[in-house]
Write a protein that holds these residues in place. Sequence first.
Motif, PDB file in Angstrom:
ATOM      1  N   TYR A  15       7.500   0.554  15.019  1.00 46.13           N
ATOM      2  CA  TYR A  15       7.492  -0.758  15.684  1.00 46.13           C
ATOM      3  C   TYR A  15       7.925  -0.620  17.140  1.00 46.13           C
ATOM      4  O   TYR A  15       7.359  -1.257  18.027  1.00 46.13           O
ATOM      5  N   VAL A  36       4.520   0.728  11.171  1.00 48.17           N
ATOM      6  CA  VAL A  36       5.117   0.905   9.842  1.00 48.17           C
ATOM      7  C   VAL A  36       6.532   1.452   9.995  1.00 48.17           C
ATOM      8  O   VAL A  36       6.856   2.078  10.997  1.00 48.17           O
ATOM      9  N   ASP A  37       7.319   1.216   8.983  1.00 50.28           N
ATOM     10  CA  ASP A  37       8.672   1.755   8.921  1.00 50.28           C
ATOM     11  C   ASP A  37       8.710   2.737   7.766  1.00 50.28           C
ATOM     12  O   ASP A  37       8.715   2.321   6.596  1.00 50.28           O
ATOM     13  N   SER A  41       9.855  -0.058   2.827  1.00 46.33           N
ATOM     14  CA  SER A  41       9.211  -0.136   1.522  1.00 46.33           C
ATOM     15  C   SER A  41       7.992   0.794   1.434  1.00 46.33           C
ATOM     16  O   SER A  41       7.076   0.704   2.248  1.00 46.33           O
ATOM     17  N   GLU A  42       8.014   1.660   0.440  1.00 49.28           N
ATOM     18  CA  GLU A  42       6.873   2.555   0.238  1.00 49.28           C
ATOM     19  C   GLU A  42       5.620   1.749  -0.119  1.00 49.28           C
ATOM     20  O   GLU A  42       4.512   2.122   0.253  1.00 49.28           O
ATOM     21  N   ASP A  43       5.792   0.631  -0.804  1.00 44.60           N
ATOM     22  CA  ASP A  43       4.658  -0.225  -1.156  1.00 44.60           C
ATOM     23  C   ASP A  43       3.959  -0.753   0.094  1.00 44.60           C
ATOM     24  O   ASP A  43       2.741  -0.889   0.114  1.00 44.60           O
ATOM     25  N   GLU A  44       4.729  -1.047   1.140  1.00 50.07           N
ATOM     26  CA  GLU A  44       4.137  -1.518   2.397  1.00 50.07           C
ATOM     27  C   GLU A  44       3.326  -0.408   3.053  1.00 50.07           C
ATOM     28  O   GLU A  44       2.265  -0.660   3.628  1.00 50.07           O
ATOM     29  N   ILE A  45       3.805   0.819   2.962  1.00 51.05           N
ATOM     30  CA  ILE A  45       3.060   1.956   3.520  1.00 51.05           C
ATOM     31  C   ILE A  45       1.771   2.151   2.732  1.00 51.05           C
ATOM     32  O   ILE A  45       0.716   2.407   3.309  1.00 51.05           O
ATOM     33  N   LYS A  47      -0.014  -0.105   1.260  1.00 48.80           N
ATOM     34  CA  LYS A  47      -0.970  -1.134   1.688  1.00 48.80           C
ATOM     35  C   LYS A  47      -1.684  -0.739   2.964  1.00 48.80           C
ATOM     36  O   LYS A  47      -2.882  -0.970   3.109  1.00 48.80           O
ATOM     37  N   VAL A  48      -0.968  -0.131   3.894  1.00 47.05           N
ATOM     38  CA  VAL A  48      -1.556   0.288   5.171  1.00 47.05           C
ATOM     39  C   VAL A  48      -2.534   1.450   4.966  1.00 47.05           C
ATOM     40  O   VAL A  48      -3.504   1.583   5.700  1.00 47.05           O
TER      41      VAL A  48
END
Length: 81
Positions: A15, A36-37, A41-45, A47-48
């Motif tokens: 970010y 991304v961070d 959350s690994e789930d957010e990664i 999704k990307v």
Amino acid sequence: MNANAAQDVRALTKYSSLQKPAVLELQKKGAEVVAVDLAGSEDEIVKVLLGIDVVISTIYGGNVMEEIPLINAAKAAGVQR
């Protein structure tokens, strides 16, 4: 991304790097830039990374352990390479 492009590129960045000149230049050249961070959350990664065929990491070698969430998310998202 350009549907007619031979290869679409999605560049992941921190970010804090979204406004860096090199990142802005990638956007000008047609890359989709997504913040991304990797410590988040690994789930957010995941999704990307959905729909991505290849992941190329340029994480500095001294921080290689930070790649583990990216590796796990790539596997979960079905990335082939």
